[in-house]
Each structure stands twice: as C-alpha cells, then as structure tokens.
Design a protein around this motif. Structure first.
Motif, PDB file in Angstrom:
ATOM      1  N   GLY A 281       0.783  -1.213   0.000  1.00 36.09           N
ATOM      2  CA  GLY A 281       0.000   0.000   0.000  1.00 36.09           C
ATOM      3  C   GLY A 281       0.823   1.276   0.000  1.00 36.09           C
ATOM      4  O   GLY A 281       0.287   2.369  -0.229  1.00 36.09           O
ATOM      5  N   GLU A 282       2.131   1.166   0.263  1.00 31.62           N
ATOM      6  CA  GLU A 282       3.007   2.334   0.265  1.00 31.62           C
ATOM      7  C   GLU A 282       3.763   2.415  -1.059  1.00 31.62           C
ATOM      8  O   GLU A 282       3.865   1.426  -1.791  1.00 31.62           O
ATOM      9  CB  GLU A 282       3.988   2.264   1.434  1.00 31.62           C
ATOM     10  CG  GLU A 282       3.316   2.360   2.799  1.00 31.62           C
ATOM     11  CD  GLU A 282       4.325   2.489   3.924  1.00 31.62           C
ATOM     12  OE1 GLU A 282       5.516   2.738   3.619  1.00 31.62           O
ATOM     13  OE2 GLU A 282       3.919   2.339   5.094  1.00 31.62           O
ATOM     14  N   PRO A 283       4.301   3.600  -1.405  1.00 33.61           N
ATOM     15  CA  PRO A 283       5.073   3.737  -2.643  1.00 33.61           C
ATOM     16  C   PRO A 283       6.214   2.724  -2.687  1.00 33.61           C
ATOM     17  O   PRO A 283       6.854   2.444  -1.670  1.00 33.61           O
ATOM     18  CB  PRO A 283       5.606   5.170  -2.570  1.00 33.61           C
ATOM     19  CG  PRO A 283       4.612   5.895  -1.725  1.00 33.61           C
ATOM     20  CD  PRO A 283       4.159   4.888  -0.702  1.00 33.61           C
ATOM     21  N   LYS A 284       6.452   2.190  -3.861  1.00 30.74           N
ATOM     22  CA  LYS A 284       7.454   1.135  -3.996  1.00 30.74           C
ATOM     23  C   LYS A 284       8.863   1.643  -3.732  1.00 30.74           C
ATOM     24  O   LYS A 284       9.243   2.746  -4.139  1.00 30.74           O
ATOM     25  CB  LYS A 284       7.369   0.507  -5.393  1.00 30.74           C
ATOM     26  CG  LYS A 284       6.129  -0.364  -5.587  1.00 30.74           C
ATOM     27  CD  LYS A 284       6.138  -1.025  -6.955  1.00 30.74           C
ATOM     28  CE  LYS A 284       5.043  -2.068  -7.080  1.00 30.74           C
ATOM     29  NZ  LYS A 284       3.689  -1.544  -6.897  1.00 30.74           N
ATOM     30  N   VAL A 285       9.616   0.829  -3.028  1.00 31.93           N
ATOM     31  CA  VAL A 285      11.036   1.073  -2.783  1.00 31.93           C
ATOM     32  C   VAL A 285      11.768  -0.183  -3.228  1.00 31.93           C
ATOM     33  O   VAL A 285      11.532  -1.262  -2.681  1.00 31.93           O
ATOM     34  CB  VAL A 285      11.321   1.365  -1.289  1.00 31.93           C
ATOM     35  CG1 VAL A 285      12.815   1.532  -1.079  1.00 31.93           C
ATOM     36  CG2 VAL A 285      10.552   2.592  -0.821  1.00 31.93           C
TER      37      VAL A 285
END
Length: 419
Positions: free
Chosen positions: A311-315
């Motif tokens: 759910g968070e921006p991809k890293v």
C-alpha cells in the motif's frame, strides 16, 4: 476540364471543375479525417464566377496528432535527454498516428543518443495508456518473456517455461507476438500447438481462471502499434520498440523474468522498470548469446524487488549477480543443442520438452532454468536454486503436459463460445 491544381505543397482535387483556376481563394478550412488520413475541406471561388464555388480537399499527413518537432529539436541540440514526461507525451502522439517522417526522425535520434531509463519509462507509460488492458483483480501474475533479437533460432524457451511455471503453481499471463527476428515467435508456436492466441481481454481473464495460464497477443492488446509498424519496417534498424514489449504486459504482471539480447540492456531495462513502478519482483537477464538463461554458460542477472510495505510507494532493492547453471548440476551445451525451426518443428519440440520422465537434455534443462527463476520471483521458493529444483521435479512428474493440454482445450472452448 481541369482535374487538379498545385498550390505550394498542397494537392487540391477538383471535382468536375469546368472553370479557370485563377484567383484561388479559401473561405473556410474544416478538417475531415478518414482512414487515419486528414483532409482539409476548402470552399473556393474559381475565376470570376461565385457560382463556381466548389468544395475541394487537400491531403495533410495525420494533422490530428501532436507534432514531435519540440522533442526532435531537443535531441538535435544535444544539450540533454528527454524527460520521462516528455517521452511519454511524444510516444502518446506516436501511438495516435503522428507524422511518419517525424516518428522515424525521433526514433533514430533516440537510438543515436542512447536512450535513458527515464526515456524508456516514458515510452512504457505511453504504451500502457494506449493498451487494451486485461483486468484480473487481486491476482499475482507472472510473465517470462524475452526481447528476441539474439539471432540464435532456438526453440521457444520462454514460452515453454511459462507452461512449466504454471504447472509449478504460478499464475501466468504471457505476452507475445508472431516472429519478428526468429523463425518462430511465441504466437506462432502456440497456434501450431492449438492454443487460440487472439483472445479478447475478457476471454483472457476466463482462460486464466480456467487453467492458470493465458496468452496476450500484441496486436489485440496493443493495437496502436499499427501506426508504428510501417515506420519500423522502412527504417530497417533496431529502435526502442524492440525492447518495449516485455515491459508492457497488458495484465500488469507484477512478477517478471525478462531476457534481453544485449548485456548493455540489462541496467537500462531494470532502471525503466523501477521508474514505472508496476512490478513487485523482477529480474532482467542476459545469457551467453541468448535473451534467457541456458546451459551455454553463466548469465548476468539484475534483480529488483519492492521492499516497501503493501500500500506504500514502492522502494526497490537492487542486486546484480551472475548465475551459472553448473551450480545446479546442469552441464554445458552448444547452441546447436537448443536449435529449433519453424512453427511445426518447434511445436513438436515444445511437446517433447514438457513430457514427464527422468531423461534430461539441453532443451529440457533450459526450460527448468527459466521456469525455476520464474518460481523464485513469483515467491514459490526462496532461491533460484530451489526454484530450478522445483521446476525439474514438476517437469519429470508430467504435470506440465497436463497444463498444456488444459490450456489448449480452455482457449479453444472460450473462443468457440464467443464465435
């Protein structure tokens, strides 16, 4: 009567005109577009008789698409590369039918200046936006696909590998096309086997649900490529479009094994995948002379993996390494051991490599290697070595032949139901 008159560079067609063509005066210029060509409609007065007013047409070349001139000028200046946003806009215009001379110029300049990952990412986004997408909600999907272009004319290794990967437990949405640089493309061999390759997006969803694997035919999912095909053919040289296909999976496969024909493409394509941010776990591979792993020798692999919470921006965590099939007990072979032929011959080899039984050879080893990497990026195993072992065990069990049979029957039934 006079049938035509030239003015500047425009070609004016007069219908049954019996009057002199002096004093040509345009009154209005609406546009009419038909068959991807644009025509300017002009009502004109011919000579001194207002009654001789006629509607004539002048052909313009695809004036409805945005001009590529600003991007061409930027690349000619040589001061910088295009940004990702600029490239996305340019390729959006290309996929809408931009002027073919400008398209050829832009593609040539991009190649001459060596495309950047940001530029490739913009191209991928434009192709994704123009795509007839396949929506399979909440499905974790795998694709094993190569750029082609290695000139080796092997059997269809990546296509056979997705069948084995599906037999191992992966859900597969395979992208592909007919042959461009080889004797037999993925669509060619699957069609020869009896798979219906030209399913619509909704039919593809049904096929995945039925048997866990489906094929997405490029002309169905990327119809806008028809605008580019004539330019590519006339240019006769490689362009960025040779590498975009594997990165534009119409179902948005989050797990991918992508093979490339040149080692210089490994960081370029991995960088573009990270910039676009659709994949969760992928590897870009260059083998010894091939766009896939094989027993010919060690392969260069660049792995990218999203480590951000869901759910968070991809890293992305990035790792580059070399993988040698000798490390998993697979012996070296010669390229002749992997050679294929046309669709009929490759279809027969396809069936053979997927048969159960303990006998192994270079072709079966190659399928296990690539399916094994697929199992690893899909998350079925923790290491490539374990993935290859799983693929070999599954292959020898005969399950891959069962999956192929189910795929053929499912695709045929789905196509027949909508005939």
């Amino acid at each position: 009567g006079r049938s035509a008159v030239f003015r500047s560079t425009l070609f004016f067609v007069h219908f049954n005109c019996l009057y002199p063509t002096e004093a040509l005066v345009a009154i209005d210029t609406p546009l009419l577009c038909r068959h991807n060509r644009c025509y300017e409609l002009r009502r004109v007065h011919l000579g001194s008789s207002p009654a001789a007013s006629k509607v004539i047409m002048s052909e313009e070349t695809k004036t409805s698409a945005a001009s590529l001139k600003p991007y061409i000028e930027t690349l000619i200046s040589g001061e910088r590369h295009l940004t990702s946003a600029e490239t996305e806009a340019a390729f959006g215009a290309i996929l809408s039918g931009a002027d073919e001379i400008q398209v050829g110029c832009l593609l040539t300049l991009l190649r001459a200046r060596n495309e950047t990952p940001e530029e490739i990412a913009g191209m991928v986004r434009a192709m994704n936006a123009a795509c007839n997408s396949v929506s399979i909600p909440d499905a974790k999907l795998l694709d094993i696909v190569g750029t082609g272009g290695d000139g080796a004319d092997t059997i269809n290794i990546s296509t056979a590998s997705v069948v084995l990967a599906a037999a191992c437990g992966c859900t597969v949405a395979k992208a592909g096309n007919r042959s461009v640089s080889s004797a037999c493309g993925s669509a060619d061999v699957l069609e020869a086997l009896g798979v219906k390759v030209d399913l619509t997006p909704d039919q593809i969803v049904k096929c995945v649900e039925d048997c866990g694997v489906a094929f997405m035919f490029a002309p169905v999912n990327h119809p806008a490529m028809r605008f580019v095909a004539p330019v590519r053919k006339r240019l006769g040289v490689r362009t960025c479009f040779n590498i975009l296909g594997p990165m534009t999976n119409a179902a948005g496969a989050q797990r991918a094994v992508i093979g490339v024909f040149g080692e210089h493409l490994v960081p370029l394509m991995a960088g573009a995948l990270k910039e676009v941010g659709r994949v969760d776990h992928a590897v870009v591979i260059h083998g010894v002379g091939l766009d896939e792993i094989s027993p010919l020798g060690p392969a260069t692999i660049l792995e990218i993996k999203n480590v951000a919470p869901k759910g968070e921006p991809k890293v992305y965590e990035t790792k580059e390494f070399r993988f040698d099939p000798l490390d998993v007990g697979i012996q070296r072979c010669k390229v002749e051991d992997l050679r294929g032929g046309g669709p009929a011959e490759n279809a027969e080899e396809f069936r053979k490599v997927l048969l159960g039984g303990e006998e192994m050879n270079a072709k079966r080893d190659s399928i296990c290697l690539n399916a094994g990497v697929g199992c690893y990026v899909y998350g079925l195993t923790d290491t490539i070595e374990e993935g290859v072992a799983l693929a070999k065990k599954t292959l020898q069990s005969g399950k891959a032949t069962e999956v192929l049979k189910a795929w053929i029957e499912s695709s045929q039934a789905i196509a027949a139901a909508h005939a």
